[in-house]
Scaffold this motif. Structure first.
Motif, PDB file in Angstrom:
ATOM      1  N   GLN A  27       8.543 -34.029  12.719  1.00 10.16           N
ATOM      2  CA  GLN A  27       7.293 -33.780  13.439  1.00 10.16           C
ATOM      3  C   GLN A  27       6.402 -35.017  13.406  1.00 10.16           C
ATOM      4  O   GLN A  27       6.119 -35.574  12.339  1.00 10.16           O
ATOM      5  N   TYR A  28       5.944 -35.423  14.601  1.00  2.00           N
ATOM      6  CA  TYR A  28       5.065 -36.585  14.728  1.00  2.00           C
ATOM      7  C   TYR A  28       3.776 -36.203  15.454  1.00  2.00           C
ATOM      8  O   TYR A  28       3.701 -35.177  16.136  1.00  2.00           O
ATOM      9  N   TYR A  29       2.800 -37.114  15.319  1.00  2.00           N
ATOM     10  CA  TYR A  29       1.535 -36.946  16.035  1.00  2.00           C
ATOM     11  C   TYR A  29       1.063 -38.321  16.493  1.00  2.00           C
ATOM     12  O   TYR A  29       0.861 -39.230  15.675  1.00  2.00           O
ATOM     13  N   GLY A  57       1.648 -34.507   3.205  1.00  2.77           N
ATOM     14  CA  GLY A  57       0.833 -34.457   4.415  1.00  2.77           C
ATOM     15  C   GLY A  57       1.356 -35.365   5.507  1.00  2.77           C
ATOM     16  O   GLY A  57       2.564 -35.457   5.749  1.00  2.77           O
ATOM     17  N   TYR A  58       0.434 -36.063   6.174  1.00  2.00           N
ATOM     18  CA  TYR A  58       0.783 -37.003   7.241  1.00  2.00           C
ATOM     19  C   TYR A  58       0.776 -38.430   6.697  1.00  2.00           C
ATOM     20  O   TYR A  58      -0.133 -38.817   5.963  1.00  2.00           O
ATOM     21  N   LEU A  76       1.609 -40.884  13.384  1.00  3.12           N
ATOM     22  CA  LEU A  76       1.725 -40.256  12.079  1.00  3.12           C
ATOM     23  C   LEU A  76       2.920 -39.313  12.060  1.00  3.12           C
ATOM     24  O   LEU A  76       3.249 -38.701  13.073  1.00  3.12           O
ATOM     25  N   LYS A  77       3.543 -39.209  10.885  1.00  2.00           N
ATOM     26  CA  LYS A  77       4.652 -38.276  10.697  1.00  2.00           C
ATOM     27  C   LYS A  77       4.254 -37.252   9.653  1.00  2.00           C
ATOM     28  O   LYS A  77       3.723 -37.601   8.591  1.00  2.00           O
ATOM     29  N   LEU A 176      -3.823 -29.911   8.247  1.00  2.00           N
ATOM     30  CA  LEU A 176      -3.564 -31.075   7.393  1.00  2.00           C
ATOM     31  C   LEU A 176      -3.560 -32.399   8.156  1.00  2.00           C
ATOM     32  O   LEU A 176      -3.286 -33.445   7.584  1.00  2.00           O
ATOM     33  N   ASN A 177      -3.884 -32.361   9.433  1.00  2.00           N
ATOM     34  CA  ASN A 177      -3.863 -33.568  10.256  1.00  2.00           C
ATOM     35  C   ASN A 177      -5.130 -34.392  10.014  1.00  2.00           C
ATOM     36  O   ASN A 177      -6.234 -33.932  10.318  1.00  2.00           O
TER      37      ASN A 177
END
Length: 280
Positions: A27-29, A57-58, A76-77, A176-177
Motif C-alpha cells: 500500500q502506497y500514498y 506506520g508510513y 509514502l508506503k 495513521l497517514n
C-alpha cells in the motif's frame, strides 16, 4: 503527473489523481506538498509517536535520486502491523515539546475566518443564507466562550499535539497517514475524532478520567464543538455545503451530549439555547 511514479520511483503506474494505490501487494500514498517544511515538521513528530505506538506506520520512499521529494510530491508506503486504538489514543494525545498556543491567538484566527465567511454570503440563495447565519451565530457563541476563558486568564494557552486536519473515514490507512495531520491543540484532535465518528462521548469521558486535561482545555473543547470551522472552510473554497443543512438535528444532539459530558468535569458558561427544549 501521470509519469511521476515511473520517472522518479521506477513504478510503472500512471495516476490521474494523488492518493492511495497498491503496487506489488503493498500500500502506497502519493501526496502533493503545499509546504514541505510544515510536512517535515509534522513527520518528525509522527515518527517519534508512531514508534511509541509500536507501529511502523508510513515511511517515506526515497526517489531514484535519493531525495525525499519529487516535484513537490512525496511517496509514502504503509507497513501493516496489528493496530491498537487504545495505544494510539494514549500516545497521539500526549503533548509534544513545543510552546503552547495562546487562546487569544486562536480567537483571532476564528474571528478572521468568521469575517471572511460573512463576506461570502451574497453568493448564496436566500434559503442557504438562513443556514449560514445560523452557523455564524454558533461561531459567535464559541467566541464568547473563548472570551470567558480569557477573562479567567488572559494568558491562557493550550498544549500542542499532532491533530487531524479534518474529519476522515473510519480507516486505519487514513488515521495513521501523516499527511492528514498538523500541529495543533489536542482538543482539536479529540473533536475531529468525534466528528469522524471514531470517538464516542463515553470514550471521551474515559480519556478525561485517565489523562490530565486542565480546565482551559476542557472549556476550549466546548468552544471548539460550537465553532463550525469545516463549514466555513467549505464556503471559502466554494464547496457544496448542503449536506450540513441536512444534519443540523444530529449536530444539535451532539452538542447537547458534549455539554452534558463536559459539565461533569468543569463549570461551563451558559448558552441559553443549549437545553433539552430547544435542542430536540
Amino acid at each position: 503527473m501521470q509519469d511521476l511514479l515511473k520517472l522518479y520511483y521506477n513504478i510503472p503506474i500512471q495516476m490521474k489523481h494523488f492518493g492511495y494505490f497498491v503496487y506489488l501487494h503493498e500500500q502506497y500514498y502519493l501526496y502533493q506538498l503545499s509546504d514541505s517544511y510544515a510536512f517535515l515538521n509534522v513527520y518528525h513528530y509522527y515518527q517519534y509517536i508512531i514508534h511509541k505506538c509500536h507501529l511502523p506506520g508510513y515511511v517515506i520512499i526515497k526517489n531514484n535520486q535519493n531525495d525525499w521529494f519529487s516535484n513537490n510530491c512525496v511517496l509514502l508506503k504503509y507497513i501493516s502491523k496489528v493496530f491498537s486504538y487504545e495505544i494510539y489514543l494514549e500516545n497521539f494525545l500526549m503533548p509534544i515539546p513545543l510552546t503552547k498556543i495562546a487562546i487569544s491567538d486562536i480567537k483571532e484566527q476564528w474571528i478572521h475566518k468568521i469575517d471572511q465567511t460573512a463576506k461570502n454570503i451574497a453568493a448564496y440563495d436566500e434559503n442557504s443564507k438562513v443556514y449560514i447565519y445560523y452557523y455564524l451565530g454558533m461561531a459567535e457563541n464559541s467566541i464568547e466562550i473563548l472570551n470567558y476563558l480569557l477573562q479567567i486568564n488572559k494568558y491562557a494557552s493550550l498544549p500542542l499535539c499532532l491533530s487531524l486536519v479534518s474529519p476522515i473515514n473510519n480507516d486505519v490507512l487514513e488515521l495513521l497517514n501523516p499527511c492528514n495531520y498538523m500541529i495543533s491543540s489536542r482538543m482539536r484532535h479529540l473533536m475531529i475524532l468525534m466528528q469522524s465518528e471514531l470517538l464516542t462521548l463515553k470514550q471521551l469521558s474515559h480519556i478525561l478520567d485517565n489523562q490530565f486535561y486542565d480546565v482551559y482545555e476542557i472549556i476550549y473543547l466546548y468552544a471548539h464543538s460550537l465553532y463550525p470551522g469545516h463549514f466555513f472552510d467549505d464556503i471559502l473554497n466554494n464547496r457544496n455545503i448542503y449536506s450540513y443543512f441536512q444534519n443540523i438535528h444530529s449536530q444539535n444532539l451532539f452538542l447537547l451530549g458534549i455539554y452534558k459530558t463536559l459539565s461533569l468535569y468543569v463549570s461551563l458558561p451558559k448558552i441559553h439555547w443549549i437545553n433539552d427544549e430547544n435542542m430536540l
